[in-house]
Design a protein around this motif. Structure first.
Motif, mmCIF file in Angstrom:
data_model
loop_
_atom_site.group_PDB
_atom_site.id
_atom_site.type_symbol
_atom_site.label_atom_id
_atom_site.label_comp_id
_atom_site.label_asym_id
_atom_site.label_seq_id
_atom_site.Cartn_x
_atom_site.Cartn_y
_atom_site.Cartn_z
ATOM 1 N N GLY A 149 32.961 -113.353 112.121
ATOM 2 C CA GLY A 149 33.070 -113.112 113.553
ATOM 3 C C GLY A 149 34.356 -113.582 114.196
ATOM 4 O O GLY A 149 34.476 -113.587 115.417
ATOM 5 N N VAL A 150 35.344 -113.984 113.389
ATOM 6 C CA VAL A 150 36.641 -114.337 113.984
ATOM 7 C C VAL A 150 37.355 -113.046 114.361
ATOM 8 O O VAL A 150 37.453 -112.132 113.543
ATOM 9 C CB VAL A 150 37.497 -115.136 112.974
ATOM 10 N N ARG A 151 37.799 -112.980 115.621
ATOM 11 C CA ARG A 151 38.497 -111.754 116.044
ATOM 12 C C ARG A 151 39.959 -111.866 115.630
ATOM 13 O O ARG A 151 40.787 -112.469 116.318
ATOM 14 C CB ARG A 151 38.344 -111.564 117.545
ATOM 15 N N ALA A 152 40.247 -111.273 114.486
ATOM 16 C CA ALA A 152 41.531 -111.489 113.819
ATOM 17 C C ALA A 152 42.729 -111.114 114.695
ATOM 18 O O ALA A 152 43.710 -111.850 114.756
ATOM 19 C CB ALA A 152 41.574 -110.685 112.524
ATOM 20 N N GLU A 153 42.626 -109.964 115.392
ATOM 21 C CA GLU A 153 43.773 -109.518 116.187
ATOM 22 C C GLU A 153 44.056 -110.486 117.324
ATOM 23 O O GLU A 153 45.196 -110.732 117.692
ATOM 24 C CB GLU A 153 43.556 -108.101 116.720
ATOM 25 N N ARG A 154 42.953 -111.027 117.892
ATOM 26 C CA ARG A 154 43.157 -111.966 118.991
ATOM 27 C C ARG A 154 43.782 -113.257 118.476
ATOM 28 O O ARG A 154 44.714 -113.791 119.063
ATOM 29 C CB ARG A 154 41.828 -112.264 119.678
ATOM 30 N N VAL A 155 43.291 -113.713 117.347
ATOM 31 C CA VAL A 155 43.872 -114.918 116.745
ATOM 32 C C VAL A 155 45.345 -114.682 116.434
ATOM 33 O O VAL A 155 46.196 -115.532 116.690
ATOM 34 C CB VAL A 155 43.098 -115.302 115.463
ATOM 35 N N THR B 19 41.424 -118.019 109.288
ATOM 36 C CA THR B 19 42.193 -116.802 109.014
ATOM 37 C C THR B 19 43.250 -117.058 107.953
ATOM 38 O O THR B 19 43.504 -116.220 107.083
ATOM 39 C CB THR B 19 42.860 -116.292 110.311
ATOM 40 N N ALA C 289 39.457 -121.100 114.048
ATOM 41 C CA ALA C 289 39.599 -119.668 113.748
ATOM 42 C C ALA C 289 40.928 -119.401 113.046
ATOM 43 O O ALA C 289 41.010 -118.622 112.095
ATOM 44 C CB ALA C 289 39.499 -118.861 115.038
ATOM 45 N N ARG D 134 51.180 -105.440 116.428
ATOM 46 C CA ARG D 134 49.808 -104.953 116.279
ATOM 47 C C ARG D 134 49.740 -103.488 115.849
ATOM 48 O O ARG D 134 48.896 -103.118 115.044
ATOM 49 C CB ARG D 134 49.024 -105.167 117.570
ATOM 50 N N ARG E 217 49.636 -100.947 111.251
ATOM 51 C CA ARG E 217 48.327 -101.073 110.606
ATOM 52 C C ARG E 217 48.375 -100.668 109.146
ATOM 53 O O ARG E 217 47.375 -100.707 108.455
ATOM 54 C CB ARG E 217 47.293 -100.218 111.346
ATOM 55 N N ARG F 284 36.859 -112.727 109.162
ATOM 56 C CA ARG F 284 36.475 -111.567 109.964
ATOM 57 C C ARG F 284 34.967 -111.327 109.862
ATOM 58 O O ARG F 284 34.295 -111.068 110.838
ATOM 59 C CB ARG F 284 37.263 -110.335 109.509
#
Lengths: 409, 288
Positions: B183-189, B172, B168, B85, B88, B180
């Protein structure tokens, strides 16, 4: 190491030796025990690819030192092993022996583990005139160097390991001999030649080859090869194997429900703990291999070795690694040369060992001019869950069982 | 002929196991465009975990999977949060190669310290059993491994197609930007996806440990195999991973049984090259 430190250690060792001598045999030996210790250096692989075997070598060297020191040392000198780690690297091993000889000024050196490391290190020993007693480098490359100072402390060169199986099979009456043979050989300088040696002798004796396959080291799955072996229905299967491939071959044959009448595996099957563990104890019955040391061996000092091993490292005599016995035998040779000549130095060791035969835990050893041992291994067979020597008669503890029982005993 | 059919049987059964291993690899790539060089090491770690449960508590490796999968899922999420993570920068895909390779080396080192370098194998009571079907031998372990791999893959596909999380993930994979925006939380996915990849490695590891002896260094062989499979099938496609695994496994088993085992390891590289020449995106991959 600082001089102070060394002085202090030597003092301690001498003190210990004095105390020991006083306990065991009275005051007569005290003058001799006061002599400088006999320092023997060795580089073994305590980490890296050969770590497990390297540790077994170390265990053998140290066990011998303990045993001989308990008897008052070599010519009254306490033996000190100086063991360093070469991380299984051919570069490090050279550095290690140079340091042992030049910096630490050890009196003698013993060999490392594997032919790979023995070749470069024996050159270092040669350069400085050191005798090179090495228990674990028996490949052709070692002897191709033609070194007069090298002695391979095993009964025979690695490639001759299977000779004893051929000897036994060809000694059988014609009606009991196998008529057909299959050969499955790992593509490895320590495996292929063993099986090929047997094949040449079998073919010369009229045993027909019905299948032969050399497989690469990456082979994990033996079912395809063994399916073909089973289809060829050989009387005898000769595996030029190392370790995992030996287990893989047996497991595949069990799964295929094909059990040859005779089965010889050059390595892997001679491992007292791992082999039954990996293939299932009941499936070991009747499988043959070759070896140089085994529990209850009648060879010189074998009982003493086995008892001392179990006392120092635990376990049972059945779980002792051959490699430790081979390392121990290197020490026995030093002891015997000293007893025979009354002195211990490299020139004496080299000159003396080139003559006569020398009793060790591995049996009687003798060498040619380049350090190749001229004896033979013993044929060993799994019987009732144990490895027992079955041929030749001189070392046999049981009759060979043939044909091999079906899988599962 | 007999050898050929026996080779085919072996190839299909082994292919199922390869497919399970590769599914985690391709999933992680699909979600994050990260080539996870630690997947092989994760499989080996999974094998060690089930080895330990078997040796210490006598737990069958198949039954150990729920336990090891949960542990490895947590480990996967942890690895993502700790080392992936923070990447970046725009060259995240390239950097991730280094980072995941470092993770692989770390796992290898830890395994070496805990379990030494000796090869281990999981020897269950049924390890050497086999059925004879119409003259062909089918080993119990291999069949069970295949069945379990098929079931695990089935579960994975259900998860991806029947749950919100799965939707999701697929969104992605198809278009990270739009996902994104919607509303898909990319980092969580991504974190959960990496965890899921590690969990499939746990299941695959149990099976791998039953079939083959392994040690800490086994992951090098595995990762080259896994990369070949996912590239052959098309990066990011589960169906592609299954097809790639089957093609590779069946072709090398058939070559081993009909030509020579010496040629088997080479077979899939030749196939890979051939496929990439014709379809650079892999069999099931979408053109970039």
């Amino acid at each position: 190491m600082s001089t102070n430190n060394r002085f202090w250690r030597a003092g301690l060792a001498t003190g210990a030796a004095l105390a020991l001598a006083a306990c065991s045999s009275g005051a007569a030996k005290t003058t001799k025990a006061a002599e400088a210790p006999l320092v023997i250096g060795a580089s073994v692989s305590l980490t890296g690819d050969f770590a497990d075997s390297g540790k077994a070598v170390k265990a053998g060297y140290e066990l011998w030192a303990d045993t001989v020191n308990a008897k008052g040392g070599v010519l009254g000198r306490t033996v000190q092993m100086k063991i360093v780690d070469d991380t299984s690297s051919p570069n490090q091993v050279v550095t290690n022996y140079q340091n042992l000889i030049n910096k630490d000024k050890v009196d003698l050196v013993f060999g490392p583990f594997s032919s790979l490391l023995t070749v470069p290190s024996s050159q270092v020993a040669k350069r400085y005139g050191y005798a090179f007693l090495e228990p674990a480098g028996g490949g052709p490359a070692v002897f191709a160097q033609k070194l007069p100072n090298l002695f391979f402390v095993q009964p025979a060169p690695v490639v001759k390991q299977g000779d004893v199986f051929a000897d036994w099979v060809l000694s059988l009456p014609a009606a009991q001999r196998p008529a057909t043979a299959a050969y499955t050989e790992l593509d490895d300088p320590f495996a292929t030649p063993v099986a090929e040696d047997i094949r040449a002798r079998f073919e010369a004796a009229g045993i027909r080859t019905v299948y032969k396959q050399v497989y690469p080291a990456e082979t994990q799955d033996f079912s395809t090869i063994m399916t073909k072996v089973a289809a060829a229905k050989p009387d005898v299967l000769v595996g030029g194997t190392q370790s995992e491939d030996a287990y893989g071959q047996v497991k595949s044959l069990v799964q295929l429900k094909f059990s040859p009448k005779f089965m010889f595996l050059s390595n892997g099957a001679n491992s007292p703990v791992e082999f039954p563990d990996k293939v299932g104890a009941a499936n070991t019955a009747g499988i043959m291999s070759s070896g140089d040391w085994f529990p209850a061996s009648k060879a010189h000092g074998s009982d003493e070795f086995a008892a001392a091993y179990v006392k120092k490292y635990g376990g049972t005599t059945d779980t002792i690694d051959n490699t430790s016995a081979e390392a121990y035998a290197a020490g026995q040779l030093v002891e015997e040369v000293a007893a025979k000549t009354g002195k211990i130095d490299n020139a004496t060791v080299i000159a003396t060992l080139h003559q006569g035969t020398w009793p060790t835990v591995l049996g009687d050893l003798s060498w040619d001019a380049v350090g190749q041992p001229s004896g033979s291994f013993a044929l060993i067979q799994w019987q009732n869950g144990k490895l027992v020597p079955v041929y030749p008669a001189g070392v046999a503890q049981a009759q060979p069982v043939s044909p091999k029982p079906a899988w599962g005993g | 002929m007999h050898a050929l059919v026996q080779g085919l049987i072996l190839g299909v059964l082994t292919g199922g196991v390869y497919a399970l291993m590769a599914s985690g690899q391709t999933l992680v790539f699909g979600i994050m465009k990260v080539v996870n060089l630690a997947q092989g090491a994760l499989v080996v770690l999974g094998a060690y975990l089930s080895y330990q449960l078997f040796v210490s508590y006598g737990i069958d490796p198949f039954l150990a999977i729920p336990v090891t999968a949960v542990v490895m899922f947590a480990l996967g999420v942890g690895v993502h949060l700790a080392v992936l993570r923070p990447l970046r920068r725009e060259d995240r895909a390239e950097l991730s190669l280094l980072v995941t390779f470092a993770v692989a080396l770390l796992i290898e080192g830890v395994i070496g310290v805990v379990w030494n370098t000796t090869r281990r194998s999981i020897n269950t009571s049924y390890a050497n059993d086999s059925w004879t079907v119409a003259g062909y031998q089918i080993t119990v372990v291999r069949f069970a491994a295949f069945a379990l791999s098929a079931a695990a893959l089935g579960l994975l596909i259900l998860l991806l197609h029947r749950t919100r999380f799965g939707r999701a993930v697929r969104a992605t994979v198809q278009n990270p930007e739009s996902a994104r925006l919607l509303g898909v939380r990319a980092e969580r996915v991504a974190a959960l996806g990496f965890g899921l990849g590690a969990a499939t490695a746990a299941a695959a590891g149990s099976v791998y440990g039953l079939l083959y002896p392994f040690n800490a260094g086994s992951h090098y062989d595995l990762i080259s195999l896994l990369l070949s499979i996912v590239v052959l099938g098309g990066l990011g496609s589960i169906g592609g991973a299954i097809a790639g695994a089957m093609i590779i496994s069946v072709s090398s088993a058939v070559v081993a049984s009909t030509i020579s085992p010496s040629w088997a390891p080479m077979t899939f590289f030749v196939l890979l090259l051939a496929v990439l020449l014709v379809r650079p995106q892999g069999l099931f991959g979408r053109p970039a």
